[in-house]
Structures are given as structure tokens and as C-alpha cells.
Motif scaffolding. Structure first.
Motif, short mmCIF file in Angstrom:
data_model
loop_
_atom_site.label_atom_id
_atom_site.label_comp_id
_atom_site.label_asym_id
_atom_site.label_seq_id
_atom_site.Cartn_x
_atom_site.Cartn_y
_atom_site.Cartn_z
N GLU A 18 19.07 37.77 6.65
CA GLU A 18 19.14 36.78 5.64
C GLU A 18 20.30 37.14 4.93
OE1 GLU A 18 15.75 35.91 3.27
OE2 GLU A 18 16.98 34.60 1.85
N MET A 19 20.69 38.37 4.39
CA MET A 19 21.30 38.71 3.42
C MET A 19 23.00 38.78 4.27
SD MET A 19 19.83 41.95 1.39
CE MET A 19 21.16 42.02 0.32
N ILE A 20 22.98 39.00 5.48
CA ILE A 20 24.21 38.97 6.37
C ILE A 20 24.80 37.43 6.38
CG2 ILE A 20 25.16 39.27 8.36
CD1 ILE A 20 23.68 41.88 8.62
N ALA A 21 23.58 36.82 6.84
CA ALA A 21 23.85 35.31 6.80
C ALA A 21 24.41 34.79 5.55
CB ALA A 21 22.53 34.31 7.00
N GLU A 22 24.01 35.10 4.46
CA GLU A 22 24.50 34.89 3.01
C GLU A 22 25.64 35.48 2.64
OE1 GLU A 22 23.17 32.50 0.81
OE2 GLU A 22 21.43 32.11 2.38
#
Length: 732
Positions: A50-54
Motif C-alpha cells: 500500500e505504501m509503495i502504491a502511494e
């Protein structure tokens, strides 16, 4: 203070109008739930995708790991209530101006007025020791829930449960201290449903390096506090010193700067709206999973009482501080602390009401109740909300009385000093039969300790506070007023001014010399006849007799109910991996640089600059009076390498979830590089301790380029930049 707050409101063209969506947080909006709570660094691997996607551009293992190479080793708990970050291999530490304020107040004097003039060490020999200040590193964290809660029934009696848990915690902490050779502390998370151990190092030799004057570090004061746009250079600098082995040590002239390979690289290349950001630090407290009943008490009882009492107190403090520089120096730190909560609570109530959050909570609870009624695993939760409703309603009156006692009565410093007299009285009574020499030594120690209070106390100011707050208490808490208060007021014909004249003219607590003598003498009769002790004893007796038992029973019940309610919510939504509320442990929040236009007039952006700060400069208003040197740099456009488009970037906002305790936190870019220092939230989003909505909640960050500009060009302390590491400029 009312006038200052009115100025703040007057700057807005229209009242904010929130759009309330038909929304039930737990069942409808999974994206909103993803932002609930604050991630524990040791669990970041669970949300790495999720953090990488953000926008995250590094592995989460660089943010936290147990190998001793994670950026958790560059973040510290600063003192008892802020965050700081290490920005060099030699222990150079950056935090907020307001975080260092209390420490600097203890170092300042009329002859060394660091608030008016600032302080900049020109070399390490000029760095000033800060007695009592500590910084704590979290070296590692480990989930020990299974070991703490093994074979403890969910519905076990709370007292017996706590006893078992504490025995296990003590044994585990001792084991971790033995194996790690460091300190270890186990903390409760998720209302007692999770437990984590923190392995820590606490350094005790901390020295002041740089401190901008108030015209920079507090520019905008209470008028701009909790608001956007913001132009406050809210930073200060310290250095960590260590013993010869680089480990924590008491102050010594022989200590050396703490050496570390783990510190933040500084990025001065800027950012743009939409860029990924992170805030790493020690958020104090959030209560996002709280019941609607408890939230209603905050909105309708607790916050309004605090706001009204502090408005009166701050009005008087401000008047006296403006008239006398000595009083200013005595009260500036105290006032900042009191005013901080005062304004925050106003925004909090406003945001919670405009968002109708109590009603939203009730919708969540309706959905929860439907689930609990039908899920066979949740039998324990079926009557939870009903029981919470009954006990909350029965505690409202006692809760209000308690807040009035704390804010109205004990907000008067002389009455609060009655606690010292009471402590001496109880000490004398408990030491009956003790040698006279031992008793005298103890009393002398207490007497000497009182000097710290009186260094920052003005009786004339406090006397006026007495005359303003006592009528508020007598009127608003009429069912909980001690008879002694009524008798004394009647004795002076109902005149609060005459009552104040008598109390402050007769009490030893109003005079440092008399108080020191009384504390040292141990004269029981003199203590029990002192008006400050009588007032304190009367209010505490009534509190203990009529209020404390009821509130203690309420709080004990709610501890149990909240634990079970949190456990049930985790069971209701196991797929969401609900993150625990903040509890002053290390957390990492993430979001994006994002502007805010609360009035809908497109008047605000995501960034401010020095031009905007100078436009606010007003030599006639202390809060907006800039130092002459800064104005000179502005007129000459002497910005050096910190210039961007003919000015200096100053602050920016993003939608990271922060709380008290995040003051001073490093704000990082997608690569984990330092781009600023967190120092505030916007007023429209102070509700985020209870309800985080990324549409309105913003954290305010001091741009690292403005920090460096002030250090280098204003403070003349460019030597400090030589020990920092900077990210390379982007290739063109």
C-alpha cells in the motif's frame, strides 16, 4: 485572548462548510479505515504494498529494522512530550522551538534573553548543558501479546487480569534488559488487546546548540496557532553527548558528541503537491475507536469547560505579560502550553460538530450491534454498548465537576501551591517519631525545590486570575462547591476582589520568601491556617468525597468496556488489520503534500514563504514582530542557496495523521530523506485525535530550507551545516 481568536476568525471570508457523506466507517468506506490508527514501525511490512502504491520509494526495512540500521535509530523521544531527529553523525538534533521552550526558559534570564535575542553556539564549547533534558531512542520493538495474554480469559475480572499481566510484564522486561543490555519497557496497545516491548537507550547529557528568537520561532503566536497559512520558524537545535563508550552517561565535561551512522540525510530539492510524505515520531494519543457516548462527553462537557476557563486565564496572563517584561519571561512558556490546548479544543469541537461525528459513531455502533447480535463468537459484545450508554450518562455531572475543579480552581496557581503545603503536612504526620535531623533535611529539600516554581510566578497576575476564575467555578459548579468557599465569599460580602485581597495578602504561598520559610519550618498550625492550604484542602476533600469515587468507578468500567469493544471491532473486521491508536510510542504515518482551501475561495495553497511572513510583520504586535536582522536579509534578498523563485520556502502542509507528541517529528520524502520538521495541525482538522478525515486534516511542516536559511544566514551558525549530509541535486 478572545480578541486574538477573533482576529483569526476574521481572516476567513466564510465559515467552513463540510460535506457530510452517508458514511459508516467500518462497513462502507474501507479506504477511510485504511487511514485509521497509526502504523507501528515493526508492522510496516504488512502495508508495504500500500505504501509503495502511494509513492514510497524505499523498502520499509530502511525505515525500521532490528539490525540497528533502520531510520528508527535517528528518531528520538525528546524530553517527555515531543519528537526530535538526529541530523548528523555527531549527534546534532533538530526539534521544534516550542519543544525546547521550557528547557530554554530554565537557561534564560533578563541578562541572557534567548527569547528576544535567540542563541547560536559558534562552536561546541559554547553549547549549553540542559539539566534534566533527556532523549530516548527506540532500538527495536517486538510484539509480545501472546506471552502477556496467554491463557488469560477475555472476560476475566479486570483487577485479577491486570495483576496477572503486570507480573508477566515485569518478568519479561527483566529478561529483555538482561539479554539486550539496554532498557526495556512493555506497553499496552489497542486498549489492552496487544502488548509490545520497546528496547531503548536514554541519553541524559543534552546541550543547546541553536534557538531562534521568538520573532522567528513563535512568529504568529496564538493568532496563527493551529491555522494555515503559517509562517512560524518553529525549530531549535540540540546535541546529544555520550560517555567514552558512546553510551548514555550523566553530564560530564569529558563527554563527547554521540556518534552514529544512523541520521537523516537532508533533501533541499523541494517537493510538489501530491508528493508522498511520511511523519516519524511519538504521537501522544488518538481515540479513533472511541464510543459515541464518550465522544459526546468531549464535545458537550469537557472541551467547553476547559475553553471557557482558559479564555479568562489567558486574557489576564496576556495583559500582565504585555505590561512587564519580567512577567513575560516568567509566563511565556506556561502561557504557550495553556494556550495550545485552549485553541486546539475550539477547533476540535467545531470540527466534530460540523462533521456530525457523534452521529457517525452512532451509525457505526448500529452496524456493530447488528453484527454482535448475530455472530456466535461475539456473545460477550451483545450488551456492551447498552452498558456503556448507561454508565456514561450517570457520570456526566461528576465529569463536569471534575473539569471545573481542575480548570477553574486549580488553574489558580496559589491554590495549586496549596498542594505543596499539604504534602509537607502529610510528610510531618507520617514521620512522627523520626529524628529531627532527618525531618529537617527533608523539609529543607522541599523548601529549596519550591524556588523553581517562584522563579516563574507573579502574585499580582495570579491574584487577578483568582478574581476571574472563582466566580466561574461558584456559578457553574454550584452543586459541587465546598462550604468553606461559600462561607469565605459571604464573609467578604460576595466580593471576589476583596476575597482575593485577603487570600493573597495572608497566604505564605503568594511570596517566595514566606513560602520557603513555611515549608522549611514544618509549622503545622501555620500550614493549616494558611488560606492557600485551606482552599486546596477544601476542594480536594469535596473532590474525594463526591467526585473521585464516581469517576474512578466510571473509568474502571470503561477500561473494561473499551477493551472488549476494541477486541470486538477487531473480530468484526479481521481483514482490515486495524491499527492501534497512538499512545506515545513510535509510529510512522504517511500521506501526501496537499493544499487546503477551507473557505472555498481558492485563497490558500500547500506552501508558504518568507514573502508571506514579511507581509505579516507588525512591530506594534509582539506576535508579529520580526527581528531586524531577518528584515534586513529580506530587503537585501540575501537568501544564498536557499532562494527559490526570489524568496525562501517556509512551510507546507500534507494529509499525514499526526497528534500531540508529533511536534518536532521528521517529515520525510519518498526516499526517507528529511524535507522538514512537523510542528502543528490546521484548525479545521484538530478533530483528528478522534476522527481523521484526509479531506480536512493537515499537518503543518517547517520546510528544511527555511531552517537552514535561519541557521546559516540569520544565526551565523553555518558551521553546523558542515556536519550534515545532503541529498544530491536532481540530474538535469
Amino acid at each position: 485572548m478572545i480578541n486574538l481568536f477573533s482576529m483569526f476568525l476574521a481572516r476567513k471570508s466564510r465559515l467552513l462548510r463540510f460535506s457530510i457523506t452517508a458514511f459508516a466507517a467500518f462497513s462502507i468506506s474501507s479506504s477511510a479505515i485504511a487511514r485509521k490508527g497509526m502504523p507501528v514501525p515493526a508492522t510496516l511490512s504488512k502495508i508495504q504494498k500500500e505504501m509503495i502504491a502511494e509513492g514510497l520509494d524505499i523498502p520499509v526495512s530502511k525505515l525500521y529494522n532490528t539490525r540497528g540500521t533502520g531510520l528508527n535509530n535517528a528518531v528520538v523521544l525528546f524530553g517527555k512530550g515531543c519528537t526530535g531527529e538526529v541530523i548528523s553523525s555527531e549527534g546534532l538534533l533538530l526539534t521544534n522551538h516550542h519543544c525546547g521552550y521550557g528547557t530554554v526558559q530554565g537557561l534564560a534570564s533578563v541578562g541572557a534573553d534567548y527569547f528576544a535575542d535567540g542563541f547560536w553556539a559558534k562552536n561546541r564549547n559554547e553549547e549549553i548543558p540542559c539539566p534534566g533534558l533527556t532523549v530516548t531512542f527506540i532500538r527495536s520493538m517486538e510484539d509480545v501479546t501472546s506471552r502477556v495474554l496467554a491463557n488469560i480469559p477475555l472476560e476475566m475480572n479486570e483487577k485479577a487480569r491486570d495483576s496477572m499481566i503486570q507480573i508477566r510484564i515485569k518478568a519479561l522486561e527483566n529478561g529483555y534488559r538482561y539479554t539486550s543490555k539496554k532498557d526495556a519497557q512493555i506497553r499496552s496497545f489497542a486498549n489492552g488487546n496487544q502488548y509490545w516491548v520497546m528496547i531503548t537507550d536514554t541519553y541524559k547529557d543534552i546541550r543547546l546548540v541553536g534557538f531562534p528568537p521568538n520573532g522567528i520561532g513563535q512568529f504568529g503566536g496564538d493568532t496563527d496557532n493551529w491555522s494555515w497559512p503559517r509562517h512560524t520558524g518553529d525549530f531549535s537545535m540540540f546535541r546529544i553527548y555520550a560517555g567514552a563508550d558512546n553510551k548514555p552517561a550523566a553530564y560530564s565535561a569529558e563527554n563527547k558528541p554521540y556518534h552514529t551512522a544512523d541520521f537523516f540525510t537532508i533533501n533541499t530539492n523541494g517537493y510538489k503537491e501530491g508528493d508522498f510524505t511520511m511523519v516519524y515520531g511519538f504521537p501522544a494519543q488518538t481515540q479513533e475507536y472511541v464510543s459515541s457516548m464518550q465522544l459526546a462527553q468531549v464535545v458537550n462537557i469537557v472541551d467547553p469547560i476547559r475553553i471557557e476557563a482558559r479564555t479568562r486565564r489567558l486574557d489576564i496572563w496576556t495583559k500582565h505579560m504585555s505590561a512587564d517584561r519580567k512577567v513575560f519571561l516568567q509566563y511565556t512558556s506556561k502561557r504557550a502550553g495553556v494556550a495550545n490546548g485552549w485553541k486546539k479544543w475550539q477547533g476540535e469541537v467545531r470540527g466534530l460538530k460540523l462533521n456530525n461525528v457523534v452521529a457517525l459513531k452512532q451509525r457505526e455502533e448500529n452496524i456493530f450491534q447488528s453484527w454482535a447480535n448475530t455472530d456466535s463468537s461475539a456473545a460477550f459484545a451483545r450488551d456492551l454498548l447498552a452498558r456503556m450508554q448507561v454508565i456514561s450518562a450517570s457520570s456526566d455531572a461528576a465529569l463536569a465537576a471534575s473539569e471545573h475543579m481542575r480548570e477553574d480552581v486549580l488553574g489558580i496557581e496559589l491554590i495549586a501551591q496549596g498542594a505543596e503545603l499539604d504534602r509537607v503536612l502529610k510528610l510531618i504526620q507520617s514521620m512522627t517519631g523520626t529524628s529531627a535531623a532527618r525531618l529537617n533535611d527533608t523539609l529543607a529539600f522541599i523548601s529549596a525545590a519550591s524556588e523553581g516554581f517562584y522563579k516563574n510566578y507573579d502574585a499580582a497576575t495570579d491574584k487577578e486570575v483568582f478574581a476571574a476564575l472563582m466566580p466561574l467555578f461558584m456559578e457553574k459548579a454550584s452543586a459541587y462547591v465546598p462550604e468553606y468557599f461559600r462561607t469565605e465569599l459571604a464573609r467578604f460580602g460576595g466580593s471576589y476582589e476583596m476575597w482575593a485581597d485577603y487570600v493573597f495578602g495572608s497566604s505564605a504561598a503568594s511570596d517566595p520568601v514566606k513560602m520557603k520559610g513555611l515549608l522549611a519550618s514544618g509549622n503545622i498550625r501555620a500550614i493549616t491556617e494558611d488560606p492557600a492550604w485551606k482552599l486546596y484542602a477544601a476542594i480536594m476533600h469535596l473532590k474525594n468525597e463526591k467526585v473521585a469515587a464516581k469517576l474512578n468507578a466510571y473509568n474502571d468500567s470503561m477500561v473494561r468496556f473499551n477493551r472488549l469493544y476494541m477486541k470486538a471491532q477487531m473480530m468484526q473486521h479481521p481483514e482490515l488489520n486495524l491499527m492501534p491508536d497512538a499512545n506515545f510510542t513510535l509510529r510512522l504515518a504517511f500521506g501526501h503534500v496537499k493544499g487546503l482551501d477551507p473557505d472555498g475561495d481558492a485563497g490558500y495553497s500547500f506552501q508558504t514563504d518568507l514573502d508571506g511572513a514579511v507581509a505579516k510583520n507588525n512591530p506594534e504586535v509582539a506576535e508579529f514582530k520580526m527581528p531586524a536582522r531577518l528584515l534586513e536579509l529580506y530587503r537585501e534578498k540575501d537568501y544564498g542557496k536557499y532562494a527559490v523563485n526570489g524568496t525562501v520556502p517556509l512551510a507546507f502542509i500534507a494529509d499525514n495523521h499526526t497528534s500531540g507528541g508529533n511536534s518536532g517529528s521528521p517529515v520525510l520524502n519518498a526516499r526517507g530523506e528529511l524535507i522538514g520538521t512537523n510542528f502543528d495541525r490546521v484548525w479545521e482538522g484538530t478533530m483528528s485525535d478522534y476522527y481523521f478525515d484526509p479531506r480536512w486534516c493537515r499537518n503543518i511542516t517547517l520546510d528544511i530550507r527555511y531552517t537552514l536559511f535561519i541557521i546559516d544566514k540569520f544565526g551565523g551558525a553555518g558551521w553546523l551545516l558542515n556536519e550534515m549530509k545532503f541529498a544530491p541535486a536532481p540530474s538535469r
